[in-house]
Each structure stands twice: as structure tokens, then as C-alpha cells.
Design a protein around this motif. Structure first.
Motif, mmCIF file in Angstrom:
data_model
loop_
_atom_site.group_PDB
_atom_site.id
_atom_site.type_symbol
_atom_site.label_atom_id
_atom_site.label_comp_id
_atom_site.label_asym_id
_atom_site.label_seq_id
_atom_site.Cartn_x
_atom_site.Cartn_y
_atom_site.Cartn_z
ATOM 1 N N PHE A 29 0.822 -1.220 0.000
ATOM 2 C CA PHE A 29 0.000 0.000 0.000
ATOM 3 C C PHE A 29 0.850 1.262 0.000
ATOM 4 O O PHE A 29 0.425 2.308 -0.486
ATOM 5 C CB PHE A 29 -0.904 0.021 1.234
ATOM 6 C CG PHE A 29 -2.186 -0.739 1.054
ATOM 7 C CD1 PHE A 29 -2.428 -1.456 -0.100
ATOM 8 C CD2 PHE A 29 -3.139 -0.749 2.048
ATOM 9 C CE1 PHE A 29 -3.605 -2.162 -0.265
ATOM 10 C CE2 PHE A 29 -4.321 -1.457 1.903
ATOM 11 C CZ PHE A 29 -4.548 -2.167 0.739
ATOM 12 N N ASP A 31 3.240 2.317 -1.705
ATOM 13 C CA ASP A 31 3.527 2.921 -3.007
ATOM 14 C C ASP A 31 2.409 2.719 -4.033
ATOM 15 O O ASP A 31 2.463 3.301 -5.112
ATOM 16 C CB ASP A 31 4.825 2.332 -3.577
ATOM 17 C CG ASP A 31 6.029 2.612 -2.695
ATOM 18 O OD1 ASP A 31 6.241 3.785 -2.357
ATOM 19 O OD2 ASP A 31 6.741 1.655 -2.330
ATOM 20 N N TYR A 32 1.419 1.888 -3.692
ATOM 21 C CA TYR A 32 0.421 1.530 -4.703
ATOM 22 C C TYR A 32 -1.006 1.644 -4.178
ATOM 23 O O TYR A 32 -1.860 0.824 -4.525
ATOM 24 C CB TYR A 32 0.684 0.112 -5.220
ATOM 25 C CG TYR A 32 2.000 -0.029 -5.951
ATOM 26 C CD1 TYR A 32 2.148 0.430 -7.256
ATOM 27 C CD2 TYR A 32 3.100 -0.598 -5.317
ATOM 28 C CE1 TYR A 32 3.350 0.304 -7.930
ATOM 29 C CE2 TYR A 32 4.316 -0.729 -5.985
ATOM 30 C CZ TYR A 32 4.435 -0.272 -7.281
ATOM 31 O OH TYR A 32 5.634 -0.392 -7.946
ATOM 32 N N LYS A 33 -1.286 2.655 -3.364
ATOM 33 C CA LYS A 33 -2.647 2.829 -2.825
ATOM 34 C C LYS A 33 -3.661 3.055 -3.945
ATOM 35 O O LYS A 33 -4.717 2.403 -3.992
ATOM 36 C CB LYS A 33 -2.686 4.023 -1.860
ATOM 37 C CG LYS A 33 -1.982 3.826 -0.540
ATOM 38 C CD LYS A 33 -2.283 4.996 0.386
ATOM 39 C CE LYS A 33 -1.530 4.864 1.715
ATOM 40 N NZ LYS A 33 -0.094 5.123 1.558
ATOM 41 N N ILE A 34 -3.362 3.993 -4.852
ATOM 42 C CA ILE A 34 -4.298 4.333 -5.923
ATOM 43 C C ILE A 34 -4.491 3.137 -6.849
ATOM 44 O O ILE A 34 -5.623 2.823 -7.263
ATOM 45 C CB ILE A 34 -3.792 5.555 -6.710
ATOM 46 C CG1 ILE A 34 -3.744 6.790 -5.788
ATOM 47 C CG2 ILE A 34 -4.677 5.827 -7.923
ATOM 48 C CD1 ILE A 34 -3.191 8.030 -6.443
ATOM 49 N N HIS A 35 -3.392 2.466 -7.173
ATOM 50 C CA HIS A 35 -3.487 1.287 -8.036
ATOM 51 C C HIS A 35 -4.419 0.248 -7.412
ATOM 52 O O HIS A 35 -5.267 -0.341 -8.100
ATOM 53 C CB HIS A 35 -2.103 0.667 -8.249
ATOM 54 C CG HIS A 35 -1.128 1.559 -8.939
ATOM 55 N ND1 HIS A 35 -0.533 2.631 -8.313
ATOM 56 C CD2 HIS A 35 -0.635 1.528 -10.209
ATOM 57 C CE1 HIS A 35 0.283 3.227 -9.150
ATOM 58 N NE2 HIS A 35 0.247 2.594 -10.303
ATOM 59 N N PHE A 37 -6.785 0.707 -5.201
ATOM 60 C CA PHE A 37 -8.172 1.188 -5.192
ATOM 61 C C PHE A 37 -8.829 0.926 -6.545
ATOM 62 O O PHE A 37 -9.979 0.463 -6.618
ATOM 63 C CB PHE A 37 -8.200 2.683 -4.872
ATOM 64 C CG PHE A 37 -9.569 3.299 -4.970
ATOM 65 C CD1 PHE A 37 -10.509 3.098 -3.968
ATOM 66 C CD2 PHE A 37 -9.926 4.069 -6.072
ATOM 67 C CE1 PHE A 37 -11.777 3.660 -4.053
ATOM 68 C CE2 PHE A 37 -11.186 4.633 -6.167
ATOM 69 C CZ PHE A 37 -12.111 4.423 -5.151
ATOM 70 N N ILE A 38 -8.104 1.190 -7.633
ATOM 71 C CA ILE A 38 -8.638 0.941 -8.979
ATOM 72 C C ILE A 38 -8.899 -0.549 -9.169
ATOM 73 O O ILE A 38 -9.914 -0.955 -9.757
ATOM 74 C CB ILE A 38 -7.656 1.466 -10.048
ATOM 75 C CG1 ILE A 38 -7.542 2.992 -9.944
ATOM 76 C CG2 ILE A 38 -8.113 1.059 -11.442
ATOM 77 C CD1 ILE A 38 -6.474 3.591 -10.845
ATOM 78 N N TYR A 110 -7.616 -5.000 -14.085
ATOM 79 C CA TYR A 110 -7.083 -5.260 -12.747
ATOM 80 C C TYR A 110 -5.972 -6.307 -12.764
ATOM 81 O O TYR A 110 -5.029 -6.234 -11.971
ATOM 82 C CB TYR A 110 -8.202 -5.605 -11.762
ATOM 83 C CG TYR A 110 -8.674 -7.031 -11.686
ATOM 84 C CD1 TYR A 110 -7.893 -8.035 -11.130
ATOM 85 C CD2 TYR A 110 -9.959 -7.375 -12.113
ATOM 86 C CE1 TYR A 110 -8.361 -9.339 -11.038
ATOM 87 C CE2 TYR A 110 -10.435 -8.665 -12.015
ATOM 88 C CZ TYR A 110 -9.624 -9.648 -11.474
ATOM 89 O OH TYR A 110 -10.084 -10.934 -11.362
#
Length: 643
Positions: A29, A31-35, A37-38, A110
Motif C-alpha cells: 500500500f 507505493d500503490y494505494k491508488i493502483h 483502489f482501482i 485489474y
């Protein structure tokens, strides 16, 4: 120095699986929170599209097919022609197709994003592991098998690839599908839903019991894999010794034992994991059959207003209801493996970095017109200790001269076993101090203390009057040039290996260092000279040539203090003279500590320290010690007698 003990009991997995994997997810998470979430949004959309597609069967049967059949039958009974109107069905199917396309796009999106997230997270893990490894004290590497550490970077990190790239999205997808399907089933028929829930509960109990049995073996499997890798690396490094002493059969026997243990732990882990999905799949099939029988019975009896479309749709949902549990059980193998691997990864990440409470720095300096020492950016050949004072905020500069003092030093690799006792020595700037004595007397240990690879239990070590515990370790080590008996060369050009001693050195400075070390002669004869690429730890060079490169590497840093640890013990007499000439040029004007078994190489030392069982028992010049006719006399005359 403590060594890795292969006979020590193997540690068992002690960390909670969810706690360890929670740290992995938290790390992802970062470094990749937005990823992520998508990904969750795409999974939800894809799950909804799949659910709508499954429930569409009820609409198709009850709203289109059944009414058409009834209308056709009525028309035929009335003697009229029946003309079917498919416009409504076509529009409905068009909407369904559009929804499926959206679901397909989301599914592709995804999965594509998780590939990026997975590989990026593994890269970050490896970076953090390496960064943390570089901060660990030497003691850690002295007490852990290097192959086992390598296994963390390769095998253990790789177990996280499947977990992050597939297991996490699959678990989310299965959870969303489970909840949405359960909701749809409740809406359709509660009695059949209760039956499906009961069978799902049986599947979850089965999954839990089998996973618990396999989980304990996956931790052992990762540990055994690390030990096998460590043994292989050890055998590769020592293959010449194996051949010389005809140790091949014993090596094969020892490897066979480790390999068998790995086979056993892997067999036990996968034995339970591999039967989990077939068992759950058959329980799912049983749930489907029971739902069909009960549904058909309710339809025949007319209970609960059950229609044919309801039964057909429910059976489709029943498959989708048990499928997430089957999928989760399938992923449990990878989750458990990831937990075992993550535990070892986190253990390495959690190792305490080397402590450094120093605050005195090493800087370039020059004298101003008033004769005061000032810090400067350029290299002047004059160095100073930059000593900030917290009390009044002032900074003082002390010229670096290379004076080393041991004052009553006691040291042990473990607190309960002291190996150096009350060591006292004084090295004036420019002096050559030699340590001699039998193997294990403590000679190398003393030089390790100067570097602060280990910290002392008692006493003081002062460098130009400053307690070395106050000096920042990087600053301290920059002032020390070291030439060891075992020279390690890195993959790269000859120039790169020389520049390793000072990354800011120019090509001209590297060449000058090679000439000072007497290494330029053989380097210029190489196929590409200084641009010759060395591989395999310089395996295409002789031991003497490798030592000359090590001396050049130390020389390019232009250090005020030198440590020569048996640098000529493994080379021939002719090469030794060449190496000795290079070392003499390097030692000129520098404080030098020399460890040597060949006492002829330390005759010209300003002071010779004789160690025995961690104590300095004699000290003096070569002639003074010979006159005493003590331990040094025995060692010296004995060495000549052997020659």
C-alpha cells in the motif's frame, strides 16, 4: 570469531500468518494505494457483471421463454398464427452483452495493474532488503550462512510474487462474488440458501483443518531450502578443497541429507495442499446435487412459489457460491507459502542495523594565513577531525595524524567469553606496528576493533586523542586502508576495482595508485589493460596479481592509516618481494598495522607485539625481542628452521 552452526536447532515459524502478510500488504500500500483502489473497483464491477449474467437466466426463462411458449400454445389452440416478437429479448441481450464487455475490460485492467503492482512491490522488497543488509554489522554475516541469506532474496521473495499478483486479487474477487451471490440467493429462495450455506460451512471447516496441517510444513520447507542453498554455495566456494582432500563422497552424503530433509518437508506441505481443492470441489458438487434435488421437489410440490427459472438460476448461483470457497482454498497454498517466505523476509528486514552514535566527522582541511586549520571542499592531502560540541554549538578541528592508542581494552564476541584481555598499545603517526602470534591469539580481532566492526566491552580506543566511539563509522573507515589475505575483486574492469577504494578518483589517480603498488606492470600487459573486465572474483589473475590490485585499491584512497592482514601469506617468495615493494611504498608516511605469519616481513617494524591467548606478552623491536629469547625468539628461529 563465531561461525554459523549447521547443527543448531532450526527455528520454527513463530509469527502469526495474518500479521506477517498484513505487513506485506501494508508495504504494498505504501507505493500503490491508488493502483489498489482501482483494482478493487474493477473487481467489484467485474463481479457485478458476472452476477447479472448468472441471474439473467431467470429473466430469460420467466420473462421471455415461458411467456412466448404460453402465447404460442394459446395461439395454436385458438387456431391462429403466432408471430414472436424478439425485439425486447434482443434489447435485453444487447444490454447484457455490453455489461459483459465492461466486465471483461475490468478483468483485464485489474490483472494488468496487479502485474505492475506485484513486480514493483518485489523490486521494493529487494531494495529494502539490500539497503538493510548493507547497514547490518559484520557480526551478522559472521554468524549466518551466506547461501541462506541469498535464499531470502530469491526463493522467499518469489513466494510473494504469487501472493501479491494473484492471491490478493483472487481473494478479493472471491469475497465480492461470495457476498453478492449470497445476497442474490437469499432474494431467490431462503430454504435453498440455507442448504447452500450449510455445505459452504462444511467446505470452510475442511479448508481450515487441512491448511493448518500443511502450514507448519511450509515454514520448514522454506528453511530447508535456505540451508540447501547455503550448502551449495559453500561447496562451490570450497570446491578446490573438496577435490584436494577427496571429500566428494562425504559432500554428496551431507548434501543428500539436507536434500532429503527438504524433500520431506516439501512433500508434507504439498501433500495436504494438493488434496484441498479436489475435496472442496467434490463438496461443491454435492451441494449442487442436493440443491437440484430439493429445488425440484419444491417445484413439483409447488412450495414457496418456486418457478423453473428460479431453480435454474439458483443452481447457477450455487456453483458460483461454492466456487469462491474452492478458489480461496486453492489460494491458501500460496498464502501459506507466502507467509513462510514473508516471515523470513521480515526477519531479515527486522535485523537491527549497525549502531552508530558517533558525531565526529572526517574532512579535508588546510591551514589559513593565520595557521589555523579550516575545513575545505578540495582534497589537499591534509585531513582533520571535525568535532561539534553540543554544549555551546562550537566546532573544533583536530589535524589527523594517525595516532592510535589502546588503553586497557577487553573484548569478546560474546559477553561471557572474553578473547582480548587488557590490551595496551600506542602507535605514533607514521609508525609500523606488527602483530605476531599463533593462530587464534587475537591479531585480526585487534584490527577489527580499530574498524569498529565490533565494539569493545571495556577500555578505550583513541584515534588522535578522540575516543573512536565518538567518530562516525563511515568517517572512521574512510581513514583506514585495508589489504587482506583473501582479496575480493568485483565484476567489472580493472579500473573499476581500483577505484573501489575511492569512487571519486580519476583515471589518472587510479593509474598512479597502480604504479605505487607495483601493479601497473602486469595490468598494462593484459589484453585491454585497465579496461580488462574481471569476472569470477578475478579468477583469471594470479594470487599475487590480485593482491597487487588490492594494494592499489587501498592506495587510491590515500588513507592515513593502513591495516595489512597477512597480505603476503598465500603468495610465492618471488611475488612476495614485488608485493612487499608495493606495500612499502604504500606504508611510507602512514601509521601501519601489520599481521604476518612470515616474520621476515615484519623485521623492520617500529614495534612488534607478540600475542598469546588474547594478551600482549612481549613487545619491542625485532632485535630487542631476539635478545629476550622469549616467545618471539622461538617463533622467529622456528620459522627459519622450517625454511
Amino acid at each position: 570469531m563465531p561461525k554459523f552452526d549447521k547443527t543448531a536447532p532450526r527455528p520454527q515459524m513463530s509469527k502469526d500468518t495474518f500479521k506477517v502478510l498484513g505487513r506485506v500488504i501494508k508495504f504494498m500500500f505504501r507505493d500503490y494505494k491508488i493502483h489498489f483502489f482501482i483494482v478493487v473497483v474493477c473487481i467489484i464491477v467485474q463481479a457485478i457483471a458476472t452476477l447479472v449474467g448468472m441471474t439473467y437466466m431467470k429473466t430469460l426463462i420467466d420473462d421471455y421463454i415461458s411467456p412466448m411458449l404460453k402465447a404460442k400454445t394459446a395461439a395454436e389452440e385458438a387456431g391462429k398464427a403466432y408471430i414472436a416478437d424478439y425485439s425486447g429479448l434482443a434489447a435485453s441481450l444487447g444490454k447484457l452483452a455490453a455489461l459483459y464487455v465492461v466486465g471483461l475490460i475490468c478483468s483485464y485492467a485489474y490483472n494488468r495493474i496487479m502485474v505492475n503492482v506485484g513486480q514493483g512491490t518485489l523490486r521494493n522488497f529487494r531494495n529494502e532488503l539490500f539497503d538493510n543488509m548493507e547497514s547490518l554489522p559484520i557480526k551478522y554475516f559472521d554468524t549466518h550462512a551466506h547461501g541462506d541469506i541469498m535464499s531470502v532474496y530469491t526463493n522467499d521473495v518469489d513466494t510473494l510474487r504469487q501472493f501479491i499478483g494473484q492471491s490478493i486479487p483472487q481473494l478479493i474477487n472471491s469475497t465480492v462474488s461470495f457476498v453478492s451471490t449470497l445476497t442474490a440467493m437469499i432474494v431467490l429462495n431462503i430454504p435453498l440458501t440455507l442448504l447452500s450455506i450449510f455445505m459452504a460451512f462444511v467446505m470452510m471447516i475442511t479448508t481450515k483443518n487441512i491448511s493448518m496441517k500443511s502450514g507448519k510444513y511450509f515454514g520448514a520447507q522454506q528453511k530447508d531450502l535456505g540451508e540447501v542453498n547455503g550448502f551449495i554455495e559453500e561447496m562451490l566456494d570450497g570446491q578446490k578443497v573438496v577435490k584436494v582432500f577427496c571429500h566428494e563422497e562425504k559432500a554428496k552424503e551431507d548434501f543428500g541429507k539436507l536434500n532429503d530433509r527438504l524433500r520431506d518437508s516439501a512433500f508434507n506441505a504439498n501433500k495436504f495442499a494438493n488434496i484441498l481443492m479436489p475435496i472442496n470441489a467434490n463438496i461443491g458438487n454435492l451441494s449442487y446435487v442436493l440443491s437440484a434435488l430439493v429445488g425440484a421437489f419444491m417445484l413439483i410440490k409447488g412450495w414457496g412459489g418456486v418457478e423453473l427459472g428460479t431453480i435454474a438460476t439458483f443452481l447457477s448461483l450455487n456453483k458460483s457460491f461454492t466456487m469462491p470457497i474452492t478458489q480461496i482454498s486453492q489460494q491458501m497454498t500460496f498464502v501459506i507459502m507466502a507467509s513462510a517466505g514473508a516471515g523470513r523476509v521480515m526477519d531479515l528486514l527486522d535485523q537491527t542495523p549497525e549502531k552508530d552514535e558517533g558525531y565526529v566527522e572526517f574532512v579535508n582541511a588546510k591551514f589559513d594565513s593565520n595557521g589555523d586549520l579550516k575545513e575545505c571542499a578540495e582534497r589537499t592531502g591534509t585531513w582533520a577531525w571535525k568535532h561539534p560540541h553540543k554544549e555551546d554549538g562550537t566546532v573544533t578541528y583536530t589535524q589527523m595524524k594517525g595516532e592510535i592508542v589502546f588503553d586497557g581494552v577487553d573484548f569478546g564476541y560474546n559477553d561471557d567469553k572474553i578473547v582480548l584481555h587488557d590490551v595496551k598499545l600506542f602507535a605514533k603517526p607514521g609508525q609500523k606496528i606488527a602483530f605476531v602470534g599463533s593462530t587464534g591469539a587475537g591479531k585480526t580481532t585487534i584490527t577489527n576493533l580499530i574498524n569498529r566492526f565490533y565494539d569493545i566491552q571495556d577500555g578505550k580506543i583513541r584515534y588522535d586523542g578522540i575516543n573512536i566511539s565518538k567518530i562516525k563509522k563511515p568517517a572512521l573507515r574512510k581513514t583506514l586502508g585495508i589489504v587482506l589475505q583473501d582479496t575480493h575483486l568485483f565484476t567489472g574492469t580493472v579500473m573499476d576495482n581500483i577505484r573501489y577504494g575511492n569512487l571519486d578518483a580519476t583515471d589518472e589517480e587510479c593509474i598512479a595508485a597502480a604504479r605505487l603498488a607495483n601493479a601497473s606492470g602486469f595490468i598494462e600487459k593484459l589484453e585491454h589493460g585497465y579496461d580488462t573486465v574481471l569476472k569470477g572474483d578475478g579468477g583469471n589473475l594470479s594470487q599475487g596479481q590480485r593482491q597487487l590490485l588490492a594494494i592499489a585499491r587501498a592506495a587510491v584512497g590515500d588513507p592515513p592509516v593502513l591495516i595489512l592482514d597477512e597480505a603476503t601469506s598465500s603468495i610465492d617468495t618471488r611475488t612476495e618481494k614485488l608485493v612487499q615493494t608495493g606495500m612499502d611504498a604504500l606504508m611510507h608516511g602512514r601509521t601501519t598495522f601489520v599481521i604476518a605469519h612470515r616474520l621476515s616481513t615484519v623485521k623492520n617494524s617500529d614495534c612488534i607485539m607478540v600475542l598469546e591467548q588474547g594478551r600482549i606478552i612481549e613487545r619491542g623491536t625485532h632485535d630487542e625481542l631476539l635478545e629476550k629469547k622469549g616467545k618471539y625468539f622461538q617463533l622467529y628461529t622456528g620459522s627459519f628452521a622450517e625454511n
